[in-house]
Design a protein around this motif. Structure first.
Motif, PDB file in Angstrom:
ATOM      1  N   GLY A 267     -73.947  50.439 -81.472  1.00  0.00           N
ATOM      2  CA  GLY A 267     -74.040  51.792 -80.909  1.00  0.00           C
ATOM      3  C   GLY A 267     -73.780  52.885 -81.928  1.00  0.00           C
ATOM      4  N   SER A 268     -72.996  52.581 -82.958  1.00  0.00           N
ATOM      5  CA  SER A 268     -72.696  53.559 -84.004  1.00  0.00           C
ATOM      6  C   SER A 268     -73.887  53.802 -84.923  1.00  0.00           C
ATOM      7  CB  SER A 268     -71.521  53.060 -84.848  1.00  0.00           C
ATOM      8  OG  SER A 268     -71.886  51.861 -85.521  1.00  0.00           O
ATOM      9  N   GLY A 269     -74.903  52.926 -84.836  1.00  0.00           N
ATOM     10  CA  GLY A 269     -76.052  53.011 -85.746  1.00  0.00           C
ATOM     11  C   GLY A 269     -75.927  52.050 -86.909  1.00  0.00           C
ATOM     12  N   ASN A 270     -74.725  51.525 -87.133  1.00  0.00           N
ATOM     13  CA  ASN A 270     -74.516  50.536 -88.194  1.00  0.00           C
ATOM     14  C   ASN A 270     -75.145  49.212 -87.770  1.00  0.00           C
ATOM     15  OD1 ASN A 270     -72.691  52.655 -88.646  1.00  0.00           O
ATOM     16  ND2 ASN A 270     -71.343  51.358 -89.797  1.00  0.00           N
TER      17      ASN A 270
ATOM     18  N   TRP B 267     -71.553  44.394 -92.908  1.00  0.00           N
ATOM     19  CA  TRP B 267     -72.015  45.568 -92.174  1.00  0.00           C
ATOM     20  C   TRP B 267     -72.796  46.480 -93.110  1.00  0.00           C
ATOM     21  CZ3 TRP B 267     -71.065  46.566 -86.973  1.00  0.00           C
ATOM     22  CH2 TRP B 267     -70.244  45.646 -86.335  1.00  0.00           C
ATOM     23  N   THR B 268     -73.720  47.246 -92.536  1.00  0.00           N
ATOM     24  CA  THR B 268     -74.437  48.264 -93.302  1.00  0.00           C
ATOM     25  C   THR B 268     -74.157  49.632 -92.691  1.00  0.00           C
ATOM     26  OG1 THR B 268     -76.464  48.318 -91.986  1.00  0.00           O
ATOM     27  CG2 THR B 268     -76.312  46.617 -93.699  1.00  0.00           C
ATOM     28  N   SER B 269     -74.411  50.658 -93.461  1.00  0.00           N
ATOM     29  CA  SER B 269     -74.259  52.027 -92.957  1.00  0.00           C
ATOM     30  C   SER B 269     -75.403  52.349 -91.996  1.00  0.00           C
ATOM     31  CB  SER B 269     -74.227  53.008 -94.122  1.00  0.00           C
ATOM     32  OG  SER B 269     -75.385  52.867 -94.918  1.00  0.00           O
ATOM     33  N   GLU B 270     -75.208  53.402 -91.218  1.00  0.00           N
ATOM     34  CA  GLU B 270     -76.187  53.763 -90.196  1.00  0.00           C
ATOM     35  C   GLU B 270     -77.509  54.268 -90.776  1.00  0.00           C
ATOM     36  OE1 GLU B 270     -73.820  57.271 -91.251  1.00  0.00           O
ATOM     37  OE2 GLU B 270     -73.213  55.313 -90.556  1.00  0.00           O
ATOM     38  N   ASN B 271     -77.536  54.679 -92.024  1.00  0.00           N
ATOM     39  CA  ASN B 271     -78.780  55.179 -92.609  1.00  0.00           C
ATOM     40  C   ASN B 271     -79.616  54.060 -93.247  1.00  0.00           C
ATOM     41  OD1 ASN B 271     -76.980  54.818 -94.772  1.00  0.00           O
ATOM     42  ND2 ASN B 271     -78.020  56.363 -95.996  1.00  0.00           N
TER      43      ASN B 271
ATOM     44  N   GLU C 216     -69.866  23.111-103.626  1.00  0.00           N
ATOM     45  CA  GLU C 216     -69.219  23.207-104.932  1.00  0.00           C
ATOM     46  C   GLU C 216     -69.821  24.354-105.724  1.00  0.00           C
ATOM     47  OE1 GLU C 216     -69.817  19.629-107.173  1.00  0.00           O
ATOM     48  OE2 GLU C 216     -71.964  19.652-106.894  1.00  0.00           O
ATOM     49  N   GLY C 217     -69.064  24.816-106.703  1.00  0.00           N
ATOM     50  CA  GLY C 217     -69.542  25.907-107.548  1.00  0.00           C
ATOM     51  C   GLY C 217     -69.225  27.258-106.938  1.00  0.00           C
ATOM     52  N   LYS C 218     -70.266  28.075-106.826  1.00  0.00           N
ATOM     53  CA  LYS C 218     -70.077  29.398-106.236  1.00  0.00           C
ATOM     54  C   LYS C 218     -71.332  29.799-105.487  1.00  0.00           C
ATOM     55  CE  LYS C 218     -71.636  32.232-110.095  1.00  0.00           C
ATOM     56  NZ  LYS C 218     -71.325  33.303-111.009  1.00  0.00           N
ATOM     57  N   ALA C 219     -71.160  30.736-104.601  1.00  0.00           N
ATOM     58  CA  ALA C 219     -72.273  31.352-103.895  1.00  0.00           C
ATOM     59  C   ALA C 219     -72.361  32.796-104.386  1.00  0.00           C
ATOM     60  CB  ALA C 219     -72.044  31.305-102.392  1.00  0.00           C
ATOM     61  N   TRP C 220     -73.533  33.159-104.866  1.00  0.00           N
ATOM     62  CA  TRP C 220     -73.780  34.523-105.321  1.00  0.00           C
ATOM     63  C   TRP C 220     -74.641  35.195-104.262  1.00  0.00           C
ATOM     64  CZ3 TRP C 220     -78.404  36.595-108.039  1.00  0.00           C
ATOM     65  CH2 TRP C 220     -78.200  37.891-108.503  1.00  0.00           C
ATOM     66  N   VAL C 221     -74.073  36.168-103.573  1.00  0.00           N
ATOM     67  CA  VAL C 221     -74.774  36.866-102.494  1.00  0.00           C
ATOM     68  C   VAL C 221     -75.269  38.198-103.030  1.00  0.00           C
ATOM     69  CG1 VAL C 221     -74.596  37.742-100.135  1.00  0.00           C
ATOM     70  CG2 VAL C 221     -73.190  35.790-100.850  1.00  0.00           C
ATOM     71  N   LYS C 222     -76.545  38.487-102.791  1.00  0.00           N
ATOM     72  CA  LYS C 222     -77.138  39.747-103.247  1.00  0.00           C
ATOM     73  C   LYS C 222     -77.874  40.377-102.076  1.00  0.00           C
ATOM     74  CE  LYS C 222     -81.073  40.467-105.812  1.00  0.00           C
ATOM     75  NZ  LYS C 222     -81.950  40.350-106.964  1.00  0.00           N
ATOM     76  N   VAL C 223     -77.632  41.669-101.861  1.00  0.00           N
ATOM     77  CA  VAL C 223     -78.229  42.411-100.756  1.00  0.00           C
ATOM     78  C   VAL C 223     -78.906  43.656-101.309  1.00  0.00           C
ATOM     79  CG1 VAL C 223     -77.768  43.603 -98.585  1.00  0.00           C
ATOM     80  CG2 VAL C 223     -76.354  41.664 -99.245  1.00  0.00           C
ATOM     81  N   THR C 224     -80.121  43.916-100.859  1.00  0.00           N
ATOM     82  CA  THR C 224     -80.809  45.159-101.205  1.00  0.00           C
ATOM     83  C   THR C 224     -81.392  45.767 -99.931  1.00  0.00           C
ATOM     84  OG1 THR C 224     -82.960  44.118-101.609  1.00  0.00           O
ATOM     85  CG2 THR C 224     -81.473  44.334-103.493  1.00  0.00           C
ATOM     86  N   SER C 225     -81.527  47.078 -99.933  1.00  0.00           N
ATOM     87  CA  SER C 225     -82.156  47.768 -98.818  1.00  0.00           C
ATOM     88  C   SER C 225     -82.462  49.202 -99.228  1.00  0.00           C
ATOM     89  CB  SER C 225     -81.248  47.766 -97.589  1.00  0.00           C
ATOM     90  OG  SER C 225     -81.924  48.333 -96.491  1.00  0.00           O
ATOM     91  N   GLU C 226     -83.278  49.843 -98.433  1.00  0.00           N
ATOM     92  CA  GLU C 226     -83.551  51.263 -98.583  1.00  0.00           C
ATOM     93  C   GLU C 226     -82.903  52.007 -97.421  1.00  0.00           C
ATOM     94  OE1 GLU C 226     -87.676  52.205 -98.958  1.00  0.00           O
ATOM     95  OE2 GLU C 226     -87.899  51.041-100.780  1.00  0.00           O
ATOM     96  N   SER C 227     -82.651  53.273 -97.648  1.00  0.00           N
ATOM     97  CA  SER C 227     -82.154  54.126 -96.570  1.00  0.00           C
ATOM     98  C   SER C 227     -83.353  54.791 -95.895  1.00  0.00           C
ATOM     99  CB  SER C 227     -81.205  55.189 -97.124  1.00  0.00           C
ATOM    100  OG  SER C 227     -81.892  56.026 -98.027  1.00  0.00           O
ATOM    101  N   HIS C 228     -83.104  55.476 -94.796  1.00  0.00           N
ATOM    102  CA  HIS C 228     -84.193  56.144 -94.083  1.00  0.00           C
ATOM    103  C   HIS C 228     -84.799  57.276 -94.901  1.00  0.00           C
ATOM    104  CE1 HIS C 228     -83.712  53.810 -90.484  1.00  0.00           C
ATOM    105  NE2 HIS C 228     -82.419  54.088 -90.456  1.00  0.00           N
ATOM    106  N   ASP C 229     -84.036  57.824 -95.865  1.00  0.00           N
ATOM    107  CA  ASP C 229     -84.604  58.889 -96.688  1.00  0.00           C
ATOM    108  C   ASP C 229     -85.178  58.361 -97.999  1.00  0.00           C
ATOM    109  OD1 ASP C 229     -82.164  58.398 -97.884  1.00  0.00           O
ATOM    110  OD2 ASP C 229     -81.417  60.439 -97.722  1.00  0.00           O
ATOM    111  N   GLY C 230     -85.339  57.032 -98.129  1.00  0.00           N
ATOM    112  CA  GLY C 230     -86.076  56.460 -99.253  1.00  0.00           C
ATOM    113  C   GLY C 230     -85.257  56.041-100.448  1.00  0.00           C
TER     114      GLY C 230
END
Length: 127
Positions: A84-87, A57-61, A100-114
């Protein structure tokens, strides 16, 4: 005249200092609210038999247009479902499972205020 020139130089230096602190909408970033990434499944440092499906999940911003997800340094297409919450509920599925091994998950994003943020976590695959 001397004080006017000093005031102009001081004002110009202020804009030069603040210029890089603009958001992606062109406004000055005075207060920064970073996006948040939470409730990831599988959870950080967990062990699974195979890794193919994941969600979080991500925050609403969060600006969903700037959201990017990588698994083991490969960009992954994800479904972005705004609630509906904006999330956003982010759902990903790899074309082939990692067995096998591992999964490396990486997430990036910007907020509405930059502002931007990054979250990364490992999921270990049992052999």
């Amino acid at each position: 005249m001397k004080y006017t020139l000093l005031a102009v130089l001081l004002l110009a230096s202020t804009f030069a200092y603040a210029g890089p602190r603009t958001g992606h909408h062109g406004d000055f970033v005075v207060v920064c609210h970073k996006p948040k990434f939470m409730q990831e499944t599988p959870t950080a440092n967990s062990e699974v038999n195979k890794f193919q499906n994941f969600n979080f999940w991500t925050s609403e911003n969060t600006d969903a247009d700037t959201l990017k997800v990588w698994v083991n340094n490969q960009l992954v297409d994800v479904k972005k479902d705004r609630k509906g919450s904006g999330n956003y509920h982010i759902i990903g599925k790899l074309p082939e499972p990692i067995r096998e091994g591992k999964a490396w998950v990486k997430v990036t994003s910007e907020s509405h205020d930059g502002c931007n943020d990054l979250k990364a976590w490992n999921v270990y695959i049992k052999n």
